[in-house]
Design an enzyme around this catalytic site. Structure first.
Site, PDB file in Angstrom:
ATOM      1  N   THR A   1       0.546  14.016 -35.905  1.00 18.26           N
ATOM      2  CA  THR A   1       0.404  14.133 -34.456  1.00 18.26           C
ATOM      3  C   THR A   1      -0.466  13.049 -33.810  1.00 18.26           C
ATOM      4  O   THR A   1      -0.986  13.259 -32.723  1.00 18.26           O
ATOM      5  CB  THR A   1      -0.154  15.529 -34.084  1.00 18.26           C
ATOM      6  OG1 THR A   1      -1.471  15.650 -34.658  1.00 18.26           O
ATOM      7  CG2 THR A   1       0.732  16.638 -34.591  1.00 18.26           C
TER       8      THR A   1
ATOM      9  N   ASP B   1      -0.456  18.073 -39.000  1.00 14.34           N
ATOM     10  CA  ASP B   1      -1.629  17.270 -39.344  1.00 14.34           C
ATOM     11  C   ASP B   1      -2.223  16.659 -38.082  1.00 14.34           C
ATOM     12  O   ASP B   1      -1.522  15.998 -37.307  1.00 14.34           O
ATOM     13  CB  ASP B   1      -1.199  16.150 -40.302  1.00 14.34           C
ATOM     14  CG  ASP B   1      -2.364  15.267 -40.699  1.00 14.34           C
ATOM     15  OD1 ASP B   1      -3.237  15.739 -41.451  1.00 14.34           O
ATOM     16  OD2 ASP B   1      -2.420  14.104 -40.244  1.00 14.34           O
TER      17      ASP B   1
ATOM     18  N   TYR C   1      -7.538  11.390 -33.455  1.00 14.21           N
ATOM     19  CA  TYR C   1      -6.224  11.164 -32.848  1.00 14.21           C
ATOM     20  C   TYR C   1      -6.259  11.429 -31.346  1.00 14.21           C
ATOM     21  O   TYR C   1      -5.396  12.121 -30.800  1.00 14.21           O
ATOM     22  CB  TYR C   1      -5.139  12.028 -33.506  1.00 14.21           C
ATOM     23  CG  TYR C   1      -4.923  11.785 -34.986  1.00 14.21           C
ATOM     24  CD1 TYR C   1      -5.433  10.656 -35.626  1.00 14.21           C
ATOM     25  CD2 TYR C   1      -4.195  12.672 -35.754  1.00 14.21           C
ATOM     26  CE1 TYR C   1      -5.233  10.432 -36.978  1.00 14.21           C
ATOM     27  CE2 TYR C   1      -3.991  12.452 -37.113  1.00 14.21           C
ATOM     28  CZ  TYR C   1      -4.526  11.342 -37.716  1.00 14.21           C
ATOM     29  OH  TYR C   1      -4.325  11.128 -39.052  1.00 14.21           O
TER      30      TYR C   1
HETATM   31  N1  LIG Z   1      -6.294   8.063 -42.529  1.00 16.97           N
HETATM   32  C1  LIG Z   1      -5.500   9.093 -42.316  1.00 16.97           C
HETATM   33  O1  LIG Z   1      -5.862  10.220 -42.601  1.00 16.97           O
HETATM   34  C2  LIG Z   1      -4.155   8.850 -41.736  1.00 16.97           C
HETATM   35  C3  LIG Z   1      -3.734   7.558 -41.457  1.00 16.97           C
HETATM   36  C4  LIG Z   1      -2.470   7.390 -40.949  1.00 16.97           C
HETATM   37  C5  LIG Z   1      -1.679   8.490 -40.728  1.00 16.97           C
HETATM   38  N2  LIG Z   1      -2.095   9.742 -40.989  1.00 16.97           N
HETATM   39  C6  LIG Z   1      -1.227  10.946 -40.724  1.00 16.97           C
HETATM   40  O2  LIG Z   1       0.069  10.697 -41.203  1.00 16.97           O
HETATM   41  C7  LIG Z   1       0.993  10.765 -40.118  1.00 16.97           C
HETATM   42  C8  LIG Z   1       2.090   9.773 -40.346  1.00 16.97           C
HETATM   43  O3  LIG Z   1       1.592   8.450 -40.393  1.00 16.97           O
HETATM   44  P1  LIG Z   1       2.128   7.345 -39.428  1.00 16.97           P
HETATM   45  O4  LIG Z   1       2.490   7.951 -38.113  1.00 16.97           O
HETATM   46  O5  LIG Z   1       1.166   6.207 -39.462  1.00 16.97           O
HETATM   47  O6  LIG Z   1       3.402   6.797 -40.195  1.00 16.97           O
HETATM   48  P2  LIG Z   1       4.893   7.306 -40.537  1.00 16.97           P
HETATM   49  O7  LIG Z   1       5.024   8.759 -40.469  1.00 16.97           O
HETATM   50  O8  LIG Z   1       5.262   6.574 -41.776  1.00 16.97           O
HETATM   51  O9  LIG Z   1       5.739   6.625 -39.367  1.00 16.97           O
HETATM   52  C9  LIG Z   1       5.748   7.089 -38.071  1.00 16.97           C
HETATM   53  C10 LIG Z   1       6.578   6.113 -37.253  1.00 16.97           C
HETATM   54  O10 LIG Z   1       7.917   6.111 -37.779  1.00 16.97           O
HETATM   55  C11 LIG Z   1       8.825   6.327 -36.735  1.00 16.97           C
HETATM   56  N3  LIG Z   1       9.895   7.174 -37.258  1.00 16.97           N
HETATM   57  C12 LIG Z   1       9.788   8.429 -37.773  1.00 16.97           C
HETATM   58  N4  LIG Z   1      10.994   8.872 -38.157  1.00 16.97           N
HETATM   59  C13 LIG Z   1      11.879   7.898 -37.875  1.00 16.97           C
HETATM   60  C14 LIG Z   1      13.286   7.779 -38.024  1.00 16.97           C
HETATM   61  N5  LIG Z   1      14.034   8.762 -38.546  1.00 16.97           N
HETATM   62  N6  LIG Z   1      13.892   6.624 -37.619  1.00 16.97           N
HETATM   63  C15 LIG Z   1      13.153   5.616 -37.074  1.00 16.97           C
HETATM   64  N7  LIG Z   1      11.810   5.667 -36.905  1.00 16.97           N
HETATM   65  C16 LIG Z   1      11.183   6.812 -37.292  1.00 16.97           C
HETATM   66  C17 LIG Z   1       8.057   7.007 -35.622  1.00 16.97           C
HETATM   67  O11 LIG Z   1       8.585   6.637 -34.366  1.00 16.97           O
HETATM   68  P3  LIG Z   1       9.239   7.745 -33.385  1.00 16.97           P
HETATM   69  O12 LIG Z   1       8.102   8.518 -32.815  1.00 16.97           O
HETATM   70  O13 LIG Z   1       9.984   6.905 -32.422  1.00 16.97           O
HETATM   71  O14 LIG Z   1      10.134   8.592 -34.262  1.00 16.97           O
HETATM   72  C18 LIG Z   1       6.630   6.477 -35.813  1.00 16.97           C
HETATM   73  O15 LIG Z   1       6.420   5.333 -35.032  1.00 16.97           O
HETATM   74  C19 LIG Z   1       0.163  10.526 -38.855  1.00 16.97           C
HETATM   75  O16 LIG Z   1       0.777  11.043 -37.689  1.00 16.97           O
HETATM   76  C20 LIG Z   1      -1.094  11.245 -39.234  1.00 16.97           C
HETATM   77  O17 LIG Z   1      -0.916  12.641 -39.019  1.00 16.97           O
HETATM   78  C21 LIG Z   1      -3.317   9.950 -41.511  1.00 16.97           C
END
Ligand SMILES: NC(=O)c1ccc[n+]([C@@H]2O[C@H](COP(=O)([O-])OP(=O)(O)OC[C@H]3O[C@@H](n4cnc5c(N)ncnc54)[C@H](OP(=O)(O)O)[C@@H]3O)[C@@H](O)[C@H]2O)c1
Length: 270
Positions: A27, A66, A71
Site C-alpha cells: 500500500t 502491508d 508510506y
Molecule cells: N523496505 C520495505 O519494507 C519495503 C520496500 C519496498 C516495498 N515494500 C512493500 O512491498 C510492496 C511492493 O513493493 P513495490 O511496490 O516496490 O514493488 P512491486 O510490487 O514489485 O511493483 C509494484 C509496481 O508494479 C506495477 N504492477 C503491479 N502489477 C502489475 C501488472 N500486472 N502489470 C504491470 N504493472 C504492474 C504497479 O503499478 P500499478 O499500480 O500501475 O499496477 C507498481 O508500480 C510495497 O507496496 C510495500 O508494501 C516494502
C-alpha cells in the site's frame, strides 16, 4: 469464465497463527507519491477508488495487507477504509522509518518503537497488529546488534499488542540474524534480484515466515518484452516452498485481477 480467486491457496505464515493468501496487497501507492522509484508517475487513489480496490482484493481472496508509517498516509487511510473488516485481514506494518517533507529518517530506539506501534494501532483503528517488521535503513546487523528495536517488539508481542515481529532488510547477514529471534523476514526476490535466497532457505528449514517485497521489481520487471513478466515472476517465486506471500503494490484493478489470476494459475500447476 469466472475470475479465479486465491481462496484455495492460503498458506501458513511461518509459525504464526493466521493463514495468508499467496499474494498480499502493498500500500505504498495509497499513501505516498514522493521519493518512490516506480517506472511511471501515478496519482494517489481517492477514498472511493481505494475502497473499490480493497473490496476487489478481498473478493479475489487476498487477506494480507502491508503498510508502514513510512508510506505517507497509508496507515491513517487504511483505518477508516477497513472499518468493520478487521477480522478479514492479516495486517502487516513496520517500525523504524519515518517519512516527512520528502525525507526518510530512522529511529530504532525502544521509546520510538513503542510510540510507533501504539500510533499504528490508533491509525489502523485496531487493538492488534498481526505482524510488525523493522523497516531497515540497510545497516541490518547494526540495527539488530546495537538497537533496542527487537527486544521492544518482543515485549509488545508478549503484551499481545502484536502477533509477531520480524525484519525487512537488505542483506543476507541481516536476514539470517533477524530470523534467529524474529518470526518473519521480508526479502527482495524477483527476476532481477535473488541475492537474499539464503534467507528464504533458512526460513524454510526453521519454520519461519518469508514475505517478498518488490516481486515485480517495483514494476520494472513488467517492462520486459517477450514472456509474460508477471507469470515469469510468480513462477520464480512459487518454485520456492518457503515463500508465504508476495506483497505486490498495485493501484490498478486490472493489474490486481491479472496478478491474482496468474498466481492461481502458477500454484495450480505446482
Ligand atoms: N523496505 C520495505 O519494507 C519495503 C520496500 C519496498 C516495498 N515494500 C512493500 O512491498 C510492496 C511492493 O513493493 P513495490 O511496490 O516496490 O514493488 P512491486 O510490487 O514489485 O511493483 C509494484 C509496481 O508494479 C506495477 N504492477 C503491479 N502489477 C502489475 C501488472 N500486472 N502489470 C504491470 N504493472 C504492474 C504497479 O503499478 P500499478 O499500480 O500501475 O499496477 C507498481 O508500480 C510495497 O507496496 C510495500 O508494501 C516494502
Amino acid at each position: 469464465m469466472s475470475q479465479p480467486t486465491l481462496h484455495d491457496f492460503y498458506r501458513p505464515l511461518g509459525n504464526l497463527g493466521p493463514k495468508v493468501s499467496p499474494l498480499g496487497l502493498g500500500t505504498v501507492k495509497l499513501g505516498r507519491d514522493q521519493g518512490v522509484k516506480y517506472p511511471n508517475g501515478f496519482r494517489i487513489p481517492d477514498d472511493d477508488e481505494a475502497r473499490m480496490l480493497l473490496k476487489l482484493a478481498r473478493d479475489l481472496g487476498i487477506n494480507l495487507i502491508d503498510t508502514a508509517p513510512a508510506y505517507g498516509r497509508s496507515e491513517e487511510r487504511l483505518g477508516p477504509l477497513l472499518r468493520g473488516q478487521r477480522g478479514d485481514w492479516v495486517i502487516v506494518s513496520k517500525v523504524g522509518e519515518e517519512f516527512s517533507d520528502g525525507q526518510s529518517r530512522h529511529d530504532f530506539s525502544a521509546a520510538h518503537t513503542r510510540l510507533s506501534v501504539e500510533r499504528s494501532l490508533k491509525r489502523l483503528e485496531t487493538d492488534y497488529i498481526d505482524l510488525v517488521l523493522v523497516h531497515s535503513d540497510g545497516n541490518d546487523l547494526a540495527i539488530l546488534n546495537d538497537s533496542e528495536v527487537y527486544p521492544t517488539l518482543a515485549a509488545l508481542k508478549r503484551e499481545g499488542k502484536i502477533g509477531g515481529f520480524g525484519f525487512s532488510g537488505k542483506t543476507v547477514e541481516g536476514g539470517l540474524k533477524a530470523l534467529e529471534q524474529g518470526d518473519c523476514a521480508m526479502v527482495t526476490y524477483n527476476l532481477n534480484e535473488r541475492s537474499e535466497t539464503a534467507v528464504i532457505d533458512y526460513a524454510t528449514e526453521h519454520g519461519k515466515a518469508i514475505l517478498v517485497k518488490k516481486a515485480l521489481a517495483s514494476g520494472h520487471a513488467c517492462l520486459s518484452p517477450g514472456v509474460d513478466p508477471v507469470q515469469a515472476s510468480f513462477e520464480l517465486l512459487f518454485e520456492h516452498p518457503g515463500i508465504a506471500s508476495a506483497i505486490v503494490g498495485t493501484i490498478n484493478p486490472l493489474h490486481l485481477a491479472h496478478n491474482v489470476a496468474t498466481v492461481a494459475k502458477v500454484l495450480r500447476k505446482n
